[in-house]
Scaffold this motif. Structure first.
Motif, short mmCIF file in Angstrom:
data_model
loop_
_atom_site.label_atom_id
_atom_site.label_comp_id
_atom_site.label_asym_id
_atom_site.label_seq_id
_atom_site.Cartn_x
_atom_site.Cartn_y
_atom_site.Cartn_z
N ALA A 1 -10.19 14.31 12.34
CA ALA A 1 -9.11 14.57 11.38
C ALA A 1 -7.81 13.91 11.83
CB ALA A 1 -8.94 16.08 11.17
N ILE B 1 -0.61 7.40 2.22
CA ILE B 1 0.19 8.18 3.17
C ILE B 1 0.74 7.27 4.27
CG2 ILE B 1 -0.05 9.94 4.99
CD1 ILE B 1 -1.89 11.47 2.99
N GLY B 2 -0.05 6.26 4.70
CA GLY B 2 0.38 5.35 5.76
C GLY B 2 1.56 4.49 5.33
N ARG C 1 -3.87 17.02 -0.15
CA ARG C 1 -3.45 15.63 0.05
C ARG C 1 -2.33 15.22 -0.89
NH1 ARG C 1 -6.93 11.59 2.15
NH2 ARG C 1 -8.39 12.66 3.47
N GLY D 1 0.82 -1.21 0.00
CA GLY D 1 0.00 0.00 0.00
C GLY D 1 0.85 1.26 0.00
N ASP E 1 -2.97 -1.32 3.45
CA ASP E 1 -3.78 -1.34 2.23
C ASP E 1 -5.17 -0.75 2.43
OD1 ASP E 1 -4.20 -3.58 3.80
OD2 ASP E 1 -4.53 -4.95 2.14
N ALA F 1 -1.71 -7.14 -3.70
CA ALA F 1 -1.52 -8.30 -2.81
C ALA F 1 -2.84 -9.05 -2.65
CB ALA F 1 -1.02 -7.82 -1.45
N ARG G 1 -16.62 16.39 -1.59
CA ARG G 1 -15.48 17.29 -1.47
C ARG G 1 -15.47 18.26 -2.64
NH1 ARG G 1 -11.65 12.13 -0.25
NH2 ARG G 1 -10.93 12.68 1.82
N GLN H 1 -6.23 17.90 7.07
CA GLN H 1 -5.78 18.65 8.25
C GLN H 1 -4.74 17.80 8.97
OE1 GLN H 1 -9.06 20.31 10.63
NE2 GLN H 1 -10.48 19.56 9.06
N GLU I 1 2.36 -1.14 -4.47
CA GLU I 1 1.10 -0.40 -4.59
C GLU I 1 0.31 -1.03 -5.74
OE1 GLU I 1 -0.85 2.13 -3.31
OE2 GLU I 1 -2.09 1.72 -5.07
N LYS I 2 -1.00 -1.23 -5.52
CA LYS I 2 -1.77 -1.90 -6.58
C LYS I 2 -2.06 -0.99 -7.78
CE LYS I 2 -6.53 -1.31 -5.05
NZ LYS I 2 -7.73 -1.92 -4.51
N GLY J 1 -7.13 10.36 10.87
CA GLY J 1 -6.90 9.10 10.16
C GLY J 1 -5.50 9.01 9.56
N ALA J 2 -5.16 9.97 8.74
CA ALA J 2 -3.82 9.98 8.13
C ALA J 2 -2.76 10.25 9.20
CB ALA J 2 -3.75 11.04 7.03
N VAL J 3 -3.13 11.07 10.18
CA VAL J 3 -2.19 11.39 11.26
C VAL J 3 -1.82 10.12 12.03
CG1 VAL J 3 -1.99 12.63 13.46
CG2 VAL J 3 -3.02 13.78 11.48
N ASP K 1 -5.19 2.89 7.87
CA ASP K 1 -6.62 2.58 7.80
C ASP K 1 -6.90 1.08 7.80
OD1 ASP K 1 -7.51 5.17 7.83
OD2 ASP K 1 -8.51 5.11 5.88
P1 FAD Z 1 -5.10 4.67 2.01
O1 FAD Z 1 -4.92 6.11 1.80
O2 FAD Z 1 -6.45 4.07 1.72
O3 FAD Z 1 -3.99 3.91 1.15
C1 FAD Z 1 -4.03 2.52 0.90
C2 FAD Z 1 -3.20 2.25 -0.34
O4 FAD Z 1 -3.09 0.85 -0.52
C3 FAD Z 1 -3.82 2.82 -1.61
O5 FAD Z 1 -2.83 3.49 -2.36
C4 FAD Z 1 -4.33 1.59 -2.33
O6 FAD Z 1 -4.35 1.71 -3.73
C5 FAD Z 1 -3.34 0.54 -1.87
N1 FAD Z 1 -3.87 -0.83 -1.88
C6 FAD Z 1 -5.11 -1.24 -1.50
N2 FAD Z 1 -5.22 -2.56 -1.59
C7 FAD Z 1 -4.03 -3.01 -2.05
C8 FAD Z 1 -3.53 -4.31 -2.36
N3 FAD Z 1 -4.30 -5.40 -2.21
N4 FAD Z 1 -2.26 -4.43 -2.82
C9 FAD Z 1 -1.47 -3.32 -2.97
N5 FAD Z 1 -1.90 -2.07 -2.70
C10 FAD Z 1 -3.16 -1.92 -2.24
N6 FAD Z 1 -7.23 12.15 8.05
C11 FAD Z 1 -6.50 13.13 8.64
O7 FAD Z 1 -5.50 12.83 9.29
N7 FAD Z 1 -6.87 14.44 8.54
C12 FAD Z 1 -7.99 14.84 7.84
O8 FAD Z 1 -8.29 16.03 7.75
C13 FAD Z 1 -8.77 13.82 7.21
N8 FAD Z 1 -9.88 14.17 6.51
C14 FAD Z 1 -10.60 13.20 5.88
C15 FAD Z 1 -11.73 13.58 5.15
C16 FAD Z 1 -12.48 12.63 4.48
C17 FAD Z 1 -13.70 13.04 3.72
C18 FAD Z 1 -12.07 11.25 4.54
C19 FAD Z 1 -12.84 10.19 3.81
C20 FAD Z 1 -10.95 10.87 5.27
C21 FAD Z 1 -10.20 11.83 5.95
N9 FAD Z 1 -9.07 11.49 6.70
C22 FAD Z 1 -8.34 12.46 7.32
C23 FAD Z 1 -8.64 10.08 6.83
C24 FAD Z 1 -7.47 9.76 5.92
O9 FAD Z 1 -7.79 10.11 4.60
C25 FAD Z 1 -7.13 8.27 5.97
O10 FAD Z 1 -7.16 7.82 7.30
C26 FAD Z 1 -5.75 8.01 5.38
O11 FAD Z 1 -5.69 8.47 4.05
C27 FAD Z 1 -5.38 6.53 5.46
O12 FAD Z 1 -4.15 6.31 4.82
P2 FAD Z 1 -3.67 4.83 4.50
O13 FAD Z 1 -2.36 4.97 3.80
O14 FAD Z 1 -3.74 3.98 5.72
O15 FAD Z 1 -4.77 4.23 3.51
#
Ligand code: FAD
Length: 431
Positions: A309, A16-17, A109, A13, A167, A133, A191, A49, A36-37, A311-313, A299
């Motif tokens: 706000a 940002i995480g 973002r 994945g 992921d 994966a 959005r 934020q 990354e898929k 989730g990404a943090v 996530d």
């Molecule tokens: P994701 O961003 O979902 O990344 C997962 C990655 O894995 C993707 O690139 C995907 O393509 C890849 N992937 C998926 N499955 C597979 C696989 N099987 N094999 C290989 N790759 C795969 N958070 C904040 O901190 N501040 C905010 O202000 C905020 N505002 C938000 C507003 C909205 C409307 C929403 C919906 C969310 C908000 N969030 C915010 C939450 C935040 O967006 C998420 O918590 C964060 O982006 C999670 O990051 P991640 O890398 O864990 O997951």
């Protein structure tokens, strides 16, 4: 191993995480390969934020100055009533920065994602795209040390001492390891990030984050990209979802959901993107994210409703905590690999992060309830919020303070905001 060379750690994945975990581990001498898929790395073109518990980590990574130059440091975060537009409470973000040592800021973002991606490239993370994966397995590696294998949709596989699944909400790893389902909130987010000129004639603040809270809906506004753009998020409860209809959260529900809300909100609605919307899901917290040498992160481990706000943090904090525990071992590379005691590092990660994120996920749910109140509870909420001292950080210390590395560093039982629990609301409204 179907591929040339064995990394110490595989990350699945490139959100940002996953990317920030790759940075955290590579800084500590771990050889990381990330899959990354999607065929290209990317993020949604909307705002994010980021609170001091994240900007502190970006500073440690040497990325904060770049992130600051790309984003906006708002002066305040203001909560208003969406029905009449009146102010309920505010955080002074200059004072907040003085309190926590690092800024609260907003950023596009894709700007944050690109900054972390470039840092991962600079550090030499082996980045691979277009591979999804599909399966995970704990196994002994060819070198005789414990590890895990991941298999991809094209039939190839790869293995390492540790595999981190970042992921996202619909994580394949989570399905295989935990087998739970995302929980629908019946709320949906629209959005819209637009050039600032589009809102110059509107009644908006170009220097603040403003959240209008209303019955079963809320509306967020803030500037982006050094003030060149303006970000808006419109969130509402879908009647179609409540009726159990499959096709819910569609644009025909958007305008009705904000019917009767103040002029500032009405002005913003026509600027929302109507070709894409985000149904709001979280998952019930789980107590362990580590299964042998496979660990969940971001996530995939703790998707929250976005009301805090965080989730990404939290995803960025996860990688940092893991990196710190790896570094604390001071392990030296050996002939068979990184030399890291991953069982110990993963146990330390699992001892502290699920509990913290559990609190955030459940608190975000209750903040959502608080924001979306109607009738008498709404008036009571407004009274409590108006009485809050701007400089009272009781409700933010446990979130924005330093990220805990051990359970003992977590702040003591955190306070529940008055009215943020059903029991308190019922007591106040005499139910
Ligand atoms: P994701 O961003 O979902 O990344 C997962 C990655 O894995 C993707 O690139 C995907 O393509 C890849 N992937 C998926 N499955 C597979 C696989 N099987 N094999 C290989 N790759 C795969 N958070 C904040 O901190 N501040 C905010 O202000 C905020 N505002 C938000 C507003 C909205 C409307 C929403 C919906 C969310 C908000 N969030 C915010 C939450 C935040 O967006 C998420 O918590 C964060 O982006 C999670 O990051 P991640 O890398 O864990 O997951």
């Amino acid at each position: 191993n179907d591929r040339v060379g064995t990394p110490d750690a595989i990350i699945i994945g490139g959100g940002i995480g996953g990317l920030s975990a790759a940075v955290a581990l590579t800084r500590r001498g771990i050889r990381v390969r990330l899959y990354e898929k999607a065929h290209e790395f990317g993020e949604v073109g909307a705002g994010l934020q980021i609170a001091p518990n994240c900007t502190r980590i970006l500073h440690e990574y040497g990325l904060l100055e770049e992130v600051k130059s790309l984003g906006v440091l708002p002066e305040a975060m203001v909560m208003k009533d969406a029905t009449d537009g009146s102010e309920l409470t505010r955080l002074d973000l200059d004072d907040l920065e003085r309190t926590y040592g690092f800024p609260y800021m907003v950023i596009h973002r894709s700007d944050l994602h690109r900054t972390i991606l470039r840092e991962a490239e600079r550090l030499g993370v082996d980045l691979r795209t277009g591979l999804a994966a599909t399966a995970y397995e704990n196994r002994t590696l060819a070198t005789g040390v414990p590890g895990a294998r991941v298999t991809f949709a094209d039939g190839t596989s790869d293995e390492a001492e540790v595999v981190i699944a970042a992921d996202g909400l619909h994580s394949v790893a989570r399905r295989l390891l935990v087998d739970d389902e995302p929980v629908s909130s019946a709320y949906v987010a629209y959005r819209g990030a637009v050039p600032i000129e589009s809102v110059r004639s509107h009644d908006v603040s170009e220097t603040e984050v403003v959240v209008y809270v209303g019955p079963r809906c809320h509306f967020v506004q803030y500037p982006l990209r050094g003030g060149e753009m303006f970000n808006q998020v419109a969130v509402f409860e879908s009647d179609k979802a409540l009726r159990g209809e499959e096709d819910w959260g569609t644009p025909d529900e958007l305008d009705d959901a904000f019917d009767g809300m103040c002029d500032q909100v009405q002005q913003g609605l026509p600027l929302m993107w109507r070709d894409k919307w985000w149904r709001m899901f979280d998952r019930d917290p789980i107590e362990t994210w580590v299964h042998g040498r496979i660990a969940l992160l971001g996530d995939a481990a703790h998707p929250p409703l976005q009301y805090m706000a965080q989730g990404a943090v939290m995803a960025i904090e996860d990688g940092w905590v893991l990196g710190e525990h790896v570094a604390a071992q001071g392990a030296a590379r050996t002939a068979t690999g990184s030399g890291v005691d991953w069982d110990a590092a993963l146990a330390a990660y699992d001892a502290v992060r699920p509990e913290h994120c559990h609190r955030v996920v459940t608190t975000a749910r209750s903040w959502g309830e608080l924001w979306h109140l109607d009738g008498v509870p709404r008036r009571q909420r407004n009274q409590v919020l108006r009485e809050r001292d701007t400089y009272d950080y009781t409700y933010t210390d446990w979130i924005y303070g330093r990220t805990a590395l051990t359970p003992g560093q977590e702040p003591p039982p955190y306070p529940t905001f008055p009215l943020a629990s059903v029991a308190v609301r019922e007591e106040l409204s005499g139910v």
